[in-house]
Scaffold this motif. Structure first.
Motif, PDB file in Angstrom:
ATOM      1  N   ILE A   1       0.733  -1.176  -0.013  1.00 31.58           N
ATOM      2  CA  ILE A   1       0.037  -0.178  -0.064  1.00 31.58           C
ATOM      3  C   ILE A   1       0.870   1.266   0.052  1.00 31.58           C
ATOM      4  O   ILE A   1       0.421   2.295  -0.755  1.00 31.58           O
ATOM      5  CB  ILE A   1      -0.899  -0.163   1.252  1.00 31.58           C
ATOM      6  CG1 ILE A   1      -1.952  -1.252   0.831  1.00 31.58           C
ATOM      7  CG2 ILE A   1      -1.520   1.461   1.517  1.00 31.58           C
ATOM      8  CD1 ILE A   1      -2.631  -1.154   2.408  1.00 31.58           C
ATOM      9  N   ALA A   2       1.836   1.316   0.823  1.00 34.70           N
ATOM     10  CA  ALA A   2       2.880   2.423   0.767  1.00 34.70           C
ATOM     11  C   ALA A   2       3.466   2.684  -0.677  1.00 34.70           C
ATOM     12  O   ALA A   2       3.622   3.622  -0.866  1.00 34.70           O
ATOM     13  CB  ALA A   2       3.954   2.549   2.105  1.00 34.70           C
ATOM     14  N   ILE A   3       3.963   1.594  -1.194  1.00 33.23           N
ATOM     15  CA  ILE A   3       4.525   1.520  -2.485  1.00 33.23           C
ATOM     16  C   ILE A   3       3.576   2.314  -3.310  1.00 33.23           C
ATOM     17  O   ILE A   3       3.770   3.040  -4.362  1.00 33.23           O
ATOM     18  CB  ILE A   3       5.092   0.198  -2.890  1.00 33.23           C
ATOM     19  CG1 ILE A   3       6.165  -0.118  -2.284  1.00 33.23           C
ATOM     20  CG2 ILE A   3       5.430   0.468  -4.468  1.00 33.23           C
ATOM     21  CD1 ILE A   3       6.823  -1.384  -2.435  1.00 33.23           C
ATOM     22  N   VAL A   4       2.073   1.815  -3.491  1.00 31.29           N
ATOM     23  CA  VAL A   4       1.142   2.061  -4.292  1.00 31.29           C
ATOM     24  C   VAL A   4       0.788   3.758  -4.014  1.00 31.29           C
ATOM     25  O   VAL A   4       0.750   4.438  -5.079  1.00 31.29           O
ATOM     26  CB  VAL A   4      -0.108   1.428  -4.380  1.00 31.29           C
ATOM     27  CG1 VAL A   4      -1.169   2.042  -5.060  1.00 31.29           C
ATOM     28  CG2 VAL A   4       0.491  -0.092  -4.890  1.00 31.29           C
ATOM     29  N   LEU A   5       0.826   4.010  -2.850  1.00 28.14           N
ATOM     30  CA  LEU A   5       0.431   5.434  -2.550  1.00 28.14           C
ATOM     31  C   LEU A   5       1.716   6.357  -2.984  1.00 28.14           C
ATOM     32  O   LEU A   5       1.476   7.515  -3.391  1.00 28.14           O
ATOM     33  CB  LEU A   5       0.337   5.448  -1.087  1.00 28.14           C
ATOM     34  CG  LEU A   5      -1.159   5.151  -0.496  1.00 28.14           C
ATOM     35  CD1 LEU A   5      -1.135   5.228   0.850  1.00 28.14           C
ATOM     36  CD2 LEU A   5      -2.270   5.839  -1.196  1.00 28.14           C
ATOM     37  N   GLY A   6       2.891   5.871  -2.724  1.00 29.71           N
ATOM     38  CA  GLY A   6       4.023   6.837  -3.254  1.00 29.71           C
ATOM     39  C   GLY A   6       4.120   6.927  -4.726  1.00 29.71           C
ATOM     40  O   GLY A   6       4.183   8.032  -5.470  1.00 29.71           O
TER      41      GLY A   6
END
Length: 67
Positions: free
Chosen positions: A6-11
């Motif tokens: 989720i953090a990678i997708v949001l970044g």
């Protein structure tokens, strides 16, 4: 593992939105260069062309090449 995804997708989404927003920012355009002399005023050849100059009731003659 899910939080990492989720953090990678949001970044990646934030990076894409930032790039798209930066592309929409206005840029300064160069100043147009105009010729030094001013165009002559009142010298347009209005009414000098043969369009509409045929006698009333008669069509203009055929257009022939002048060689």
């Amino acid at each position: 593992m899910t939080v990492k995804k989720i953090a990678i997708v949001l970044g990646a989404t934030l990076a894409l939105v930032t790039a798209a927003n930066a592309a929409d920012l206005p840029r300064r355009q160069p100043v147009p260069v105009y010729p030094a002399e001013q165009a002559p005023i009142g010298k347009m050849p209005i009414g000098k062309s043969p369009v509409g100059k045929a006698p009333i009731g008669k069509a203009p003659g055929p257009v022939a090449a002048r060689y």
